[in-house]
Design a protein around this motif. Structure first.
Motif, PDB file in Angstrom:
ATOM      1  N   SER A  64      -2.041   4.255  -4.655  1.00  0.00           N
ATOM      2  CA  SER A  64      -2.765   5.513  -4.804  1.00  0.00           C
ATOM      3  C   SER A  64      -1.830   6.560  -5.393  1.00  0.00           C
ATOM      4  N   TYR A  65      -2.415   7.528  -6.060  1.00  0.00           N
ATOM      5  CA  TYR A  65      -1.614   8.577  -6.701  1.00  0.00           C
ATOM      6  C   TYR A  65      -1.693   9.867  -5.902  1.00  0.00           C
ATOM      7  N   ALA A  66      -0.570  10.571  -5.858  1.00  0.00           N
ATOM      8  CA  ALA A  66      -0.509  11.890  -5.237  1.00  0.00           C
ATOM      9  C   ALA A  66      -0.068  12.911  -6.277  1.00  0.00           C
ATOM     10  N   VAL A  67      -0.901  13.900  -6.532  1.00  0.00           N
ATOM     11  CA  VAL A  67      -0.501  15.040  -7.350  1.00  0.00           C
ATOM     12  C   VAL A  67       0.639  15.741  -6.609  1.00  0.00           C
ATOM     13  N   THR A  68       1.755  16.051  -7.332  1.00  0.00           N
ATOM     14  CA  THR A  68       3.009  16.341  -6.634  1.00  0.00           C
ATOM     15  C   THR A  68       3.750  17.568  -7.170  1.00  0.00           C
ATOM     16  N   PRO A  69       3.231  18.772  -6.950  1.00  0.00           N
ATOM     17  CA  PRO A  69       4.092  19.943  -7.187  1.00  0.00           C
ATOM     18  C   PRO A  69       5.199  19.953  -6.116  1.00  0.00           C
ATOM     19  N   ARG A  70       6.460  20.076  -6.540  1.00  0.00           N
ATOM     20  CA  ARG A  70       7.549  19.945  -5.553  1.00  0.00           C
ATOM     21  C   ARG A  70       7.360  20.914  -4.405  1.00  0.00           C
ATOM     22  N   PHE A  71       7.341  22.195  -4.702  1.00  0.00           N
ATOM     23  CA  PHE A  71       6.945  23.221  -3.740  1.00  0.00           C
ATOM     24  C   PHE A  71       6.680  24.497  -4.522  1.00  0.00           C
ATOM     25  N   ALA A  72       6.038  25.451  -3.874  1.00  0.00           N
ATOM     26  CA  ALA A  72       5.547  26.618  -4.594  1.00  0.00           C
ATOM     27  C   ALA A  72       6.617  27.319  -5.439  1.00  0.00           C
ATOM     28  N   PRO A  73       7.867  27.478  -4.974  1.00  0.00           N
ATOM     29  CA  PRO A  73       8.843  28.191  -5.798  1.00  0.00           C
ATOM     30  C   PRO A  73       9.134  27.565  -7.157  1.00  0.00           C
ATOM     31  N   THR A  74       8.942  26.245  -7.295  1.00  0.00           N
ATOM     32  CA  THR A  74       9.247  25.607  -8.578  1.00  0.00           C
ATOM     33  C   THR A  74       7.998  25.334  -9.413  1.00  0.00           C
ATOM     34  N   SER A  75       6.872  25.864  -8.991  1.00  0.00           N
ATOM     35  CA  SER A  75       5.645  25.752  -9.784  1.00  0.00           C
ATOM     36  C   SER A  75       5.047  27.134 -10.004  1.00  0.00           C
ATOM     37  N   SER A  76       4.728  27.447 -11.233  1.00  0.00           N
ATOM     38  CA  SER A  76       4.042  28.698 -11.532  1.00  0.00           C
ATOM     39  C   SER A  76       2.612  28.630 -11.011  1.00  0.00           C
ATOM     40  N   PRO A  77       1.956  29.779 -10.814  1.00  0.00           N
ATOM     41  CA  PRO A  77       0.539  29.742 -10.447  1.00  0.00           C
ATOM     42  C   PRO A  77      -0.300  28.912 -11.422  1.00  0.00           C
ATOM     43  N   ARG A  95       0.866  -1.177   0.000  1.00  0.00           N
ATOM     44  CA  ARG A  95       0.000   0.000   0.000  1.00  0.00           C
ATOM     45  C   ARG A  95       0.899   1.221   0.000  1.00  0.00           C
ATOM     46  N   MET A  96       1.031   1.847  -1.177  1.00  0.00           N
ATOM     47  CA  MET A  96       1.928   2.978  -1.355  1.00  0.00           C
ATOM     48  C   MET A  96       1.213   4.105  -2.084  1.00  0.00           C
ATOM     49  N   ILE A  97       1.688   5.310  -1.825  1.00  0.00           N
ATOM     50  CA  ILE A  97       1.185   6.521  -2.477  1.00  0.00           C
ATOM     51  C   ILE A  97       2.385   7.228  -3.101  1.00  0.00           C
ATOM     52  N   ALA A  98       2.278   7.631  -4.363  1.00  0.00           N
ATOM     53  CA  ALA A  98       3.410   8.292  -5.017  1.00  0.00           C
ATOM     54  C   ALA A  98       2.901   9.178  -6.141  1.00  0.00           C
ATOM     55  N   GLY A  99       3.800  10.024  -6.647  1.00  0.00           N
ATOM     56  CA  GLY A  99       3.426  10.884  -7.758  1.00  0.00           C
ATOM     57  C   GLY A  99       4.622  11.491  -8.442  1.00  0.00           C
ATOM     58  N   LYS A 100       4.414  11.879  -9.693  1.00  0.00           N
ATOM     59  CA  LYS A 100       5.418  12.558 -10.504  1.00  0.00           C
ATOM     60  C   LYS A 100       5.550  14.013 -10.074  1.00  0.00           C
ATOM     61  N   VAL A 101       6.762  14.471  -9.877  1.00  0.00           N
ATOM     62  CA  VAL A 101       6.997  15.862  -9.516  1.00  0.00           C
ATOM     63  C   VAL A 101       6.559  16.781 -10.657  1.00  0.00           C
ATOM     64  N   MET A 102       5.851  17.845 -10.292  1.00  0.00           N
ATOM     65  CA  MET A 102       5.478  18.921 -11.222  1.00  0.00           C
ATOM     66  C   MET A 102       6.396  20.105 -10.920  1.00  0.00           C
ATOM     67  N   MET A 103       7.096  20.602 -11.949  1.00  0.00           N
ATOM     68  CA  MET A 103       8.115  21.632 -11.695  1.00  0.00           C
ATOM     69  C   MET A 103       8.393  22.366 -12.998  1.00  0.00           C
ATOM     70  N   ASP A 104       7.844  23.572 -13.151  1.00  0.00           N
ATOM     71  CA  ASP A 104       7.962  24.267 -14.436  1.00  0.00           C
ATOM     72  C   ASP A 104       8.778  25.559 -14.375  1.00  0.00           C
TER      73      ASP A 104
END
Length: 433
Positions: free
Chosen positions: A196-209, A155-164
Motif C-alpha cells: 500500500s502507498y502512503a502519501v508522505t509529507p515529512r512534516f509541516a515545516p518542510t512542506s509549503s501549504p 504487507r508493507m506501507i511506504a511512500g516518497k517523502v514530499m519536502m519543498d
C-alpha cells in the motif's frame, strides 16, 4: 501450497484489553495453528484439531515455544538505518546533522536497494511483518523498498517523502513534482501484491501549504492510500510551525486545512497536543504512532497514553528508526512501559502486546486481514523461544502465569527471542542456532 500445521502455545488477541480485560486474550497452552494457502484455516487446542488434520499436511512442532501474530510497526524510516544511535542531538539538529546528509545517498538506486534489503531483514529478524515506512525524496528509494518487500510477499506501507522547503537543495522537490512523482508511485505500487502507498509529507515545516494541499489532493484522487507524517514531537518544532503557518490555530490545523486527517492518516509522536487537537484527532479517527525509544533518545517528551485514551484518540506503536534506537517491538514495549510509569500509569503487558499486533492492525485499518489468528486472515506469524538466553530461561522458571511471562518478554526481550518469522505461511527468517 500444501496445508501446514504448527504445534505450540498459541497467543493472540480478539479485542482491546483496555476495554475488554477479561475476554481480549486467547491463549492455548498446547495449540495447533493450521494454515492453508497462506491463510489461517483453523486454530485451537491440539487435542481438538489433530484428528481432523489431513495426512498430507506438513506438521511443524514448536512445543515449548509461543506462536503469535507478527508485530506491526506504525512508523519507521528505512533510510535512517545507518544513523541509529548517532550521538547528541534533539529533533531539529538531528535532521540537519544526521538525517539530511544520510538521505542524500539514496539518490543512488543501488544503494537504496542495498539498505532496503538490510532493513527488511532486520524487521523480520525482530518479528515485524508489517510496517509503515518513510523512504526519501527520491522516487527510486521508494521503488527499491517496494521491490524488496514485494519479492517476499510482505504487507508493507511506504511512500516518497514530499519536502519543498527548509531542507538542503539536494533533498527538496517542488509542490508540483512531489504530486506527480507520488501519483506515479501510487499507480505503480498501491495495491500490488500486499503493498500500500502512503502519501508522505515529512512534516509541516518542510512542506509549503501548497505542497500539503497537493498531498490532500492525492488522498482524494486515489482511493485507499494512506497519509503519514509527524506531529507535535518537539517544543521547538511547535514554535517553528506556529511561525510558518500563522493562519493555523495549532500544529494539527496545518494538516487539517489541507484535508490530511482521517482514519488512514498516521502521525508519529503527538506528544505536545492541546485538548482541542486531541478532540479533532478523535473525531476524525486520525491515528498516532507512539514511538517511545525515539521520544526518549531525542529528549522529545512523554506520550500521555492515559489522556489520549480518555479522549478517544487512536494509537499504536512505532520504532521510528533511526531516531528510535531498536527495531524490536519488545524494546519499544519496554520503553513505553517506563514512560507510562513516569506518569503513574502501569502499561499492562496484554495491552502492550495488543498494540503491537491486533491494535496495530486496527490502527492501519488492516484488522480484516492481519493482527490475529481468526480463520481466513493472512498467516503472518512469529515463534517466540522463552529459553533463548540464560536469564530468560531462569526468569521463566519463576513466572506464575502467561501474564507474567508476557511482561518479562516485553521488558527483557529482543531479537534473540524471535525463533522464526513466517509470512503467508512461508518461513522468511529462522534464528541461527
Amino acid at each position: 501450497m500444501s496445508m501446514q500445521a504448527y504445534r505450540g502455545s498459541i497467543l493472540h488477541y480478539l479485542e482491546d484489553p483496555y476495554t475488554h480485560p477479561e475476554t481480549s486474550r486467547a491463549f492455548i497452552e498446547d495449540g495447533l495453528l493450521v494454515i492453508n494457502d497462506g491463510h489461517i484455516h483453523a486454530v485451537g487446542p491440539f487435542s481438538a484439531l489433530i484428528a481432523s488434520l489431513p495426512k498430507e499436511a506438513t506438521r511443524i512442532d514448536y512445543s515449548g515455544k509461543i506462536i503469535m501474530p507478527g508485530f506491526i510497526d506504525l512508523h519507521t524510516h528505512y533510510p535512517q538505518t545507518e544513523i541509529v544511535a548517532a550521538y547528541g542531538r534533539q529533533l531539529l539538529d538531528w535532521l540537519n546533522n544526521y538525517t539530511f546528509p544520510t538521505e542524500k545517498k539514496f539518490s543512488d538506486a543501488s544503494y537504496a536497494r542495498e539498505v532496503s534489503e538490510f532493513f527488511i531483514q532486520e524487521l523480520l529478524r525482530n518479528g515485524t511483518t508489517t510496517a509503515m515506512v518513510f523512504s526519501t525524496v527520491h522516487p527510486d528509494s521508494t521503488d527499491a523498498f517496494f521491490e524488496t518487500a514485494n519479492a517476499l510477499d510482505l504487507r508493507m506501507i511506504a511512500g516518497k517523502v514530499m519536502m519543498d522547503r527548509n531542507a538542503p537543495d539536494y533533498l527538496t522537490d517542488t509542490a508540483a513534482s512531489s504530486y506527480e512523482d507520488s501519483a506515479e508511485l501510487i499507480e505503480q505500487w498501491h495495491g500490488k501484491g500486499r503493498l500500500s502507498y502512503a502519501v508522505t509529507p515529512r512534516f509541516a515545516p518542510t512542506s509549503s501549504p501548497e505542497q500539503l494541499n497537493f498531498a490532500g489532493r492525492l488522498l482524494q484522487e486515489y482511493s485507499g492510500v494512506y497519509l503519514q507524517s509527524h506531529l507535535a514531537e518537539n517544543k521547538q518544532e511547535l514554535e517553528w510551525v506556529a511561525a510558518l503557518f500563522p493562519n493555523a490555530r495549532d500544529y494539527l490545523d496545518a494538516y487539517e486545512q489541507a484535508g490530511l486527517l482521517g482514519p488512514q492518516s498516521i502521525y508519529a509522536h503527538g506528544i505536545h497536543l492541546s485538548d482541542s487537537a486531541c478532540q479533532r484527532l478523535a473525531e476524525t479517527g486520525t491515528v498516532l504512532a507512539h514511538c517511545p525509544t525515539s521520544n526518549l533518545f531525542l529528549g522529545s517528551g512523554l506520550f500521555e497514553m492515559s489522556r489520549l485514551t480518555d479522549q478517544g484518540v487512536r494509537f499504536a506503536l512505532g520504532t521510528d528508526i533511526g531516531g528510535g534506537t531498536s527495531f524490536s517491538l519488545f524494546s519499544t514495549m519496554a520503553e513505553a512501559y517506563k514512560i507510562q510509569q513516569l506518569q503513574d500509569l502501569s502499561l499492562h503487558p496484554d495491552r502492550a502486546f495488543y498494540l503491537a499486533t491486533l491494535g496495530g492492525a486496527k490502527a492501519l485499518s488492516l484488522d480484516h486481514c492481519i493482527g490475529n489468528f481468526l480463520p481466513g486472515k493472512e498467516a503472518d506469524f512469529i515463534v517466540l523461544d522463552p529459553s533463548t538466553t540464560p536469564l530468560m530461561r531462569f526468569r521463566m522458571e519463576h513466572c506464575q502465569d502467561i501474564t507474567e511471562k508476557l511482561f518479562v518478554f516485553a521488558i527483557l526481550g529482543d531479537d534473540r527471542l524471535i525463533s522464526a518469522t513466517y509470512v503467508l505461511g512461508n518461513l522468511v527468517y529462522r534464528q541461527e542456532q
